[in-house]
Scaffold this motif. Structure first.
Motif, PDB file in Angstrom:
ATOM      1  N   PHE A  41       0.822  -1.205   0.000  1.00  0.00           N
ATOM      2  CA  PHE A  41       0.000   0.000   0.000  1.00  0.00           C
ATOM      3  C   PHE A  41       0.856   1.256   0.000  1.00  0.00           C
ATOM      4  N   MET A  42       0.261   2.371  -0.456  1.00  0.00           N
ATOM      5  CA  MET A  42       0.928   3.678  -0.373  1.00  0.00           C
ATOM      6  C   MET A  42       1.402   3.903   1.058  1.00  0.00           C
ATOM      7  N   LYS A  77       7.836   1.323   0.462  1.00  0.00           N
ATOM      8  CA  LYS A  77       8.443   0.683  -0.725  1.00  0.00           C
ATOM      9  C   LYS A  77       9.597   1.490  -1.328  1.00  0.00           C
ATOM     10  N   ILE A  97       1.890  12.123 -11.006  1.00  0.00           N
ATOM     11  CA  ILE A  97       0.814  11.126 -10.846  1.00  0.00           C
ATOM     12  C   ILE A  97      -0.503  11.845 -10.535  1.00  0.00           C
ATOM     13  N   PHE A 121      -4.004  11.651 -12.715  1.00  0.00           N
ATOM     14  CA  PHE A 121      -5.304  11.273 -12.149  1.00  0.00           C
ATOM     15  C   PHE A 121      -6.331  12.391 -12.388  1.00  0.00           C
ATOM     16  N   PHE A 145      -4.533   6.113 -16.076  1.00  0.00           N
ATOM     17  CA  PHE A 145      -3.318   5.826 -15.303  1.00  0.00           C
ATOM     18  C   PHE A 145      -3.036   4.325 -15.266  1.00  0.00           C
ATOM     19  N   ARG A 146      -4.079   3.527 -15.045  1.00  0.00           N
ATOM     20  CA  ARG A 146      -3.883   2.066 -14.948  1.00  0.00           C
ATOM     21  C   ARG A 146      -3.363   1.484 -16.259  1.00  0.00           C
ATOM     22  N   GLY A 176       3.885   0.899  -7.825  1.00  0.00           N
ATOM     23  CA  GLY A 176       2.784   1.690  -7.269  1.00  0.00           C
ATOM     24  C   GLY A 176       1.828   0.758  -6.517  1.00  0.00           C
ATOM     25  N   GLY A 177       1.190   1.300  -5.488  1.00  0.00           N
ATOM     26  CA  GLY A 177       0.355   0.484  -4.606  1.00  0.00           C
ATOM     27  C   GLY A 177      -0.785  -0.264  -5.289  1.00  0.00           C
ATOM     28  N   GLY A 178      -1.223   0.252  -6.454  1.00  0.00           N
ATOM     29  CA  GLY A 178      -2.372  -0.376  -7.105  1.00  0.00           C
ATOM     30  C   GLY A 178      -1.977  -1.332  -8.224  1.00  0.00           C
ATOM     31  N   LYS A 230       4.306  13.277  -0.436  1.00  0.00           N
ATOM     32  CA  LYS A 230       3.781  13.560  -1.778  1.00  0.00           C
ATOM     33  C   LYS A 230       2.277  13.284  -1.850  1.00  0.00           C
ATOM     34  N   LEU A 281      -5.631   9.185  -4.612  1.00  0.00           N
ATOM     35  CA  LEU A 281      -6.699   8.305  -4.108  1.00  0.00           C
ATOM     36  C   LEU A 281      -7.040   8.599  -2.649  1.00  0.00           C
ATOM     37  N   ARG A 291      -7.905  -4.849  -1.057  1.00  0.00           N
ATOM     38  CA  ARG A 291      -6.698  -5.329  -1.731  1.00  0.00           C
ATOM     39  C   ARG A 291      -5.962  -6.443  -0.987  1.00  0.00           C
TER      40      ARG A 291
HETATM   41  C1  S3P Z   1      -1.682   4.082  -6.005  1.00  0.00           C
HETATM   42  C2  S3P Z   1      -0.455   4.187  -5.410  1.00  0.00           C
HETATM   43  C3  S3P Z   1       0.529   5.224  -5.783  1.00  0.00           C
HETATM   44  C4  S3P Z   1       0.332   5.667  -7.231  1.00  0.00           C
HETATM   45  C5  S3P Z   1      -1.083   6.074  -7.457  1.00  0.00           C
HETATM   46  C6  S3P Z   1      -2.083   4.949  -7.146  1.00  0.00           C
HETATM   47  C7  S3P Z   1      -2.649   3.045  -5.534  1.00  0.00           C
HETATM   48  O1  S3P Z   1       1.864   4.716  -5.611  1.00  0.00           O
HETATM   49  O2  S3P Z   1       0.684   4.636  -8.120  1.00  0.00           O
HETATM   50  O3  S3P Z   1      -1.327   7.198  -6.668  1.00  0.00           O
HETATM   51  O4  S3P Z   1      -3.617   2.755  -6.248  1.00  0.00           O
HETATM   52  O5  S3P Z   1      -2.419   2.500  -4.434  1.00  0.00           O
HETATM   53  P1  S3P Z   1       2.613   4.566  -4.178  1.00  0.00           P
HETATM   54  O6  S3P Z   1       2.164   3.268  -3.599  1.00  0.00           O
HETATM   55  O7  S3P Z   1       4.063   4.551  -4.543  1.00  0.00           O
HETATM   56  O8  S3P Z   1       2.245   5.761  -3.377  1.00  0.00           O
END
Ligand code: S3P
Length: 170
Positions: free
Chosen positions: A11-12, A16, A46, A50, A58-59, A80-82, A117, A121, A138
């Protein structure tokens, strides 16, 4: 045998990026961040992507970048977290990479994202609730990693040490 990638997911705010950068120095390997590569390619942050193009756009970019970085070997990938939301990303990342999930509690994540930063989301009225909800959604996706490391109350150096401890068994 080509060296496998070390792929950090989570996760954000789970650490990481800090862990990837320290690990790269210790292991003398290159580090690649999917978010930074997307920003470079688009010439936008980013947050701007968005806001101006939306999450679906973005995805798609993220998917393309994952395909590109998976062609590399022996690198550290800060995802990235997603990234796990698209199952094709998980499959590709696992092909020549060891997936490591940096797992943090919602409280820890909330603390970590303060003053950092912008995370589009989490720009909501109640970011704490949003973190809890997304983490729940998730959980099963992050659990696809081969290894899970809990990061709450650990230093970046301690987390790197744990990762280095895993490598000989892979
Ligand atoms: C996201 C995580 C972000 C970035 C975007 C979406 C997510 O990365 O890719 O804002 O969906 O969890 P970090 O995990 O590096 O913050």
């Amino acid at each position: 045998m080509p060296e496998r990638n070390i792929v950090l997911i989570g996760f954000m705010g789970s650490g990481k990026s800090s862990v990837s950068n320290m690990l790269a120095k210790i292991l003398k390997r290159d580090v690649l961040s999917t978010d930074r590569l997307i920003e470079e390619k688009e010439g936008m942050s980013i947050r701007e992507i968005f806001q101006q193009r939306g999450e679906a756009y973005f995805r798609k970019l993220e998917r393309k970048i994952v395909q590109e970085v998976c062609a590399r070997q022996g690198v550290i990938l800060d995802c990235g977290g997603g990234v796990v939301l698209d199952s094709r990303n998980v499959t590709d990342l696992k092909k020549n990479g060891i997936l490591i999930y940096l797992a943090a509690s919602a409280e820890h994540i909330y603390k970590n994202i303060q003053g950092h930063k912008h995370r589009p989301l989490l720009e909501t009225e109640d970011p704490k609730a949003k973190i809890g909800k997304l983490l729940q959604q998730r959980a099963a996706l992050y659990a696809q990693a081969q290894h899970t490391i809990r990061t709450d109350d650990k230093t970046v150096a301690q987390i790197c040490e744990e990762i280095i401890g895993i490598l000989p068994h892979e």
